[in-house]
Design an enzyme around this catalytic site. Sequence first.
Site, PDB file in Angstrom:
ATOM      1  N   LYS A 115       0.837  -1.210   0.000  1.00  0.00           N
ATOM      2  CA  LYS A 115       0.000   0.000   0.000  1.00  0.00           C
ATOM      3  C   LYS A 115       0.864   1.249   0.000  1.00  0.00           C
ATOM      4  O   LYS A 115       0.557   2.225  -0.673  1.00  0.00           O
ATOM      5  CB  LYS A 115      -0.932   0.006   1.221  1.00  0.00           C
ATOM      6  CG  LYS A 115      -2.063  -0.991   1.076  1.00  0.00           C
ATOM      7  CD  LYS A 115      -3.057  -0.855   2.210  1.00  0.00           C
ATOM      8  CE  LYS A 115      -4.170  -1.890   2.050  1.00  0.00           C
ATOM      9  NZ  LYS A 115      -5.010  -1.996   3.251  1.00  0.00           N
ATOM     10  N   LYS A 202      -7.503 -15.385 -11.888  1.00  0.00           N
ATOM     11  CA  LYS A 202      -8.587 -15.432 -10.904  1.00  0.00           C
ATOM     12  C   LYS A 202      -9.696 -14.419 -11.223  1.00  0.00           C
ATOM     13  O   LYS A 202      -9.411 -13.312 -11.660  1.00  0.00           O
ATOM     14  CB  LYS A 202      -7.958 -15.108  -9.538  1.00  0.00           C
ATOM     15  CG  LYS A 202      -8.836 -15.342  -8.347  1.00  0.00           C
ATOM     16  CD  LYS A 202      -8.101 -14.972  -7.056  1.00  0.00           C
ATOM     17  CE  LYS A 202      -8.795 -13.801  -6.409  1.00  0.00           C
ATOM     18  NZ  LYS A 202      -8.389 -13.516  -5.054  1.00  0.00           N
ATOM     19  N   LYS A 205     -12.801  -8.865  -8.152  1.00  0.00           N
ATOM     20  CA  LYS A 205     -13.797  -7.781  -8.150  1.00  0.00           C
ATOM     21  C   LYS A 205     -13.267  -6.505  -8.782  1.00  0.00           C
ATOM     22  O   LYS A 205     -14.028  -5.636  -9.155  1.00  0.00           O
ATOM     23  CB  LYS A 205     -14.355  -7.537  -6.752  1.00  0.00           C
ATOM     24  CG  LYS A 205     -13.383  -7.227  -5.671  1.00  0.00           C
ATOM     25  CD  LYS A 205     -14.145  -7.115  -4.336  1.00  0.00           C
ATOM     26  CE  LYS A 205     -13.269  -7.473  -3.152  1.00  0.00           C
ATOM     27  NZ  LYS A 205     -14.016  -7.902  -1.992  1.00  0.00           N
TER      28      LYS A 205
HETATM   29  P1  AMP Z   1     -11.050 -10.699  -2.022  1.00  0.00           P
HETATM   30  O1  AMP Z   1     -12.267 -10.429  -2.838  1.00  0.00           O
HETATM   31  O2  AMP Z   1      -9.837 -10.869  -2.893  1.00  0.00           O
HETATM   32  O3  AMP Z   1     -10.856  -9.747  -0.881  1.00  0.00           O
HETATM   33  O4  AMP Z   1     -11.253 -12.147  -1.374  1.00  0.00           O
HETATM   34  C1  AMP Z   1     -12.086 -12.409  -0.288  1.00  0.00           C
HETATM   35  C2  AMP Z   1     -12.210 -13.929  -0.173  1.00  0.00           C
HETATM   36  O5  AMP Z   1     -13.048 -14.410  -1.246  1.00  0.00           O
HETATM   37  C3  AMP Z   1     -10.874 -14.656  -0.290  1.00  0.00           C
HETATM   38  O6  AMP Z   1     -10.423 -15.087   0.956  1.00  0.00           O
HETATM   39  C4  AMP Z   1     -11.165 -15.866  -1.156  1.00  0.00           C
HETATM   40  O7  AMP Z   1     -11.307 -17.011  -0.354  1.00  0.00           O
HETATM   41  C5  AMP Z   1     -12.488 -15.576  -1.828  1.00  0.00           C
HETATM   42  N1  AMP Z   1     -12.315 -15.368  -3.275  1.00  0.00           N
HETATM   43  C6  AMP Z   1     -12.062 -14.191  -3.913  1.00  0.00           C
HETATM   44  N2  AMP Z   1     -11.994 -14.363  -5.251  1.00  0.00           N
HETATM   45  C7  AMP Z   1     -12.177 -15.692  -5.482  1.00  0.00           C
HETATM   46  C8  AMP Z   1     -12.197 -16.509  -6.658  1.00  0.00           C
HETATM   47  N3  AMP Z   1     -12.018 -16.009  -7.880  1.00  0.00           N
HETATM   48  N4  AMP Z   1     -12.417 -17.836  -6.497  1.00  0.00           N
HETATM   49  C9  AMP Z   1     -12.618 -18.368  -5.271  1.00  0.00           C
HETATM   50  N5  AMP Z   1     -12.598 -17.653  -4.135  1.00  0.00           N
HETATM   51  C10 AMP Z   1     -12.384 -16.330  -4.221  1.00  0.00           C
END
Ligand code: AMP
Length: 336
Positions: A115, A202, A205
């Site tokens: 960051k 992956k 968001k």
């Molecule tokens: P984030 O959105 O990167 O903050 O991720 C929050 C949680 O959502 C993470 O700990 C992952 O376990 C899950 N997660 C995020 N993106 C994916 C994805 N493409 N596939 C599976 N799990 C995900």
Amino acid sequence: MEKKRLFSGLTSTGRLTLGNYIGSLSKLLKLQEDKNNEVIIFIANLHALTIPITKAELLRNVKENLKLYIAIGIDPKKTKIYLQSQIEKVNELFYILSTMTTIGQLERMTQYKDKATKQANSTFKIPTGILFYPILMAADIILFNPDYVIVGNDQKQHLEFTRDLILKLNNNYDTDIKLVEAKIADLKEGAKIMALKNPKQKMSKSDQNKDNTIYLLDDLLEVKRKILGALTDSENKIYYDLEKKAGVSNLLVIYSTIKNISLKKAEQEFKNLTDYRKFKEIVADQVCNLLAKIQKNYHNLNDDKLIEILNYNLKYLKKEANKNLDKIKDKIGLIL
Ligand code: AMP
Ligand code: TRP
């Protein structure tokens, strides 16, 4: 048997995706059904203040996320849910823990370094809140003395830092705080949802290409369009092979996890199908059914209901937090 306490914090930024649902939220749904667990989750709105945010944005994010958690099936009767700013005692523990932490320790944290470098290139100066982030996270956890913390892989280092603080407290002040363990929400192959147009990466968001990501609140026609536009291959056979058929495999994972069947079973269902468009339509129907339910629940929740949900376990949670903090304060010598 005594229940195991499971604890998790959810940052209140960004919209949630199908990846979040399959990889993490749906797991919480399973955990809350196990009578041996006491699940506590909170929305980290204090943490959200470490980046510039307006009052309207902050409130909107928190409400949207809370509504989504409830809409997917998190049940306040089974999972205790609170807002970080509701339990003020966390700030007192935060201060105590800050006296046991060095600046060097904090500066070595990967997330801080990431960051800080990003912000070094902009006009925005780094607030100390970003540096102190791991201390607040440790305070969130220690305040509830859980057995397990559920976090993503990127939070492992913060959890190690928390465990070090627990050992320090127990050694220096003779407290008996449980040495919390991580339950890492691991993105194993087959559980990771990939970007639709680029199935080697992956689903995220923050993807620039919106056709890569399905958001839980996306319009259903958009969802269908995105799935029909997913990148596949030209073999016209439907089976799981991450190397050769990343796109088809991703759709199979999505289909099987939502339907709650094994990958093998899903493969069998499509054994005789050679038409990818038909395949995508079936997957899209499955996803749209799930999202339609979630969205219906979502739109039925109003602000009054949210306040009711946030108050549902508040008394108990405050009592637990006070009890744990008082034990620590007593051992330190802060209570006469
Ligand atoms: P984030 O959105 O990167 O903050 O991720 C929050 C949680 O959502 C993470 O700990 C992952 O376990 C899950 N997660 C995020 N993106 C994916 C994805 N493409 N596939 C599976 N799990 C995900
Ligand atoms: N830092 C976590 C994240 O970004 C959210 C969080 C804050 C958290 N405090 C926590 C998670 C305490 C678990 C326990 O995902």
